[in-house]
Design a protein around this motif. Structure first.
Motif, PDB file in Angstrom:
ATOM      1  N   GLN A  38      -9.421 -38.171  -5.735  1.00  0.00           N
ATOM      2  CA  GLN A  38      -8.901 -38.932  -4.593  1.00  0.00           C
ATOM      3  C   GLN A  38      -9.804 -40.125  -4.265  1.00  0.00           C
ATOM      4  N   ARG A  45      -9.345 -42.880  -6.873  1.00  0.00           N
ATOM      5  CA  ARG A  45      -8.099 -43.609  -6.649  1.00  0.00           C
ATOM      6  C   ARG A  45      -8.186 -44.539  -5.437  1.00  0.00           C
ATOM      7  N   SER A  97      -9.760 -47.419  -9.202  1.00  0.00           N
ATOM      8  CA  SER A  97      -8.396 -46.924  -8.962  1.00  0.00           C
ATOM      9  C   SER A  97      -7.526 -46.899 -10.210  1.00  0.00           C
ATOM     10  N   ASP A  98      -7.834 -47.747 -11.185  1.00  0.00           N
ATOM     11  CA  ASP A  98      -7.002 -47.806 -12.383  1.00  0.00           C
ATOM     12  C   ASP A  98      -7.601 -47.081 -13.593  1.00  0.00           C
ATOM     13  N   GLY A 138      -3.581 -37.918  -8.215  1.00  0.00           N
ATOM     14  CA  GLY A 138      -3.691 -39.126  -9.019  1.00  0.00           C
ATOM     15  C   GLY A 138      -4.064 -38.931 -10.468  1.00  0.00           C
ATOM     16  N   ASN A 140      -3.763 -38.651 -14.393  1.00  0.00           N
ATOM     17  CA  ASN A 140      -2.849 -39.200 -15.389  1.00  0.00           C
ATOM     18  C   ASN A 140      -2.350 -38.121 -16.335  1.00  0.00           C
TER      19      ASN A 140
END
Length: 131
Positions: A65, A68, A74-75, A97, A99
């Motif tokens: 968290q 992100r 964040s990416d 968050g 992937n």
């Protein structure tokens, strides 16, 4: 070269998985807790993060968290690694968050596949050629 930040508090797990990934041309940066992971993600700029959930201090979901929420991280793709594989556990990781989610014990070909899917630049061939 692809660089992965591996956040794992079990040194044996980190060593063994790190060696296998290195044989596939992936540079491993290992940290053992959530606080160090947050710092390393900013300063080392990895291509991806492999994140254990059960960590001392800040747990993996909190780390995710915070990654992100930070504009600098964040990416960065995050693959959660956990022995907690109930549907609710996976859902929590994805909602935080992640992937991808790879259950423990780790099936190496599945991890390589997940890495290949989440890393967006020209990465080395991540096929599992070693047992």
């Amino acid at each position: 070269m692809t660089t992965v930040l591996y956040v794992e508090d079990d040194d044996d797990n980190a060593f063994m998985l790190g060696r296998r990934l290195q044989r596939h041309g992936i540079e491993i940066r290992h940290v053992e807790d959530g606080e160090k992971a947050l710092i390393a993600a900013v300063w080392k700029r990895p291509d991806a993060v492999l994140l254990d959930i059960n960590l001392p201090g800040i747990n993996g979901l909190e780390v995710l968290q915070k990654l992100r929420a930070n504009v600098l991280t964040s990416d960065v793709p995050v693959i959660v690694l956990s022995a907690h594989v109930m549907e609710d556990d996976i859902l929590k990781a994805m909602q935080a968050g992640a992937n991808a989610f790879v259950p423990k014990p780790i099936e190496f070909p599945k991890l390589l596949d997940a890495l290949q899917r989440v890393i967006k630049h020209d990465s080395p061939d991540l096929e599992d050629s070693a047992p």
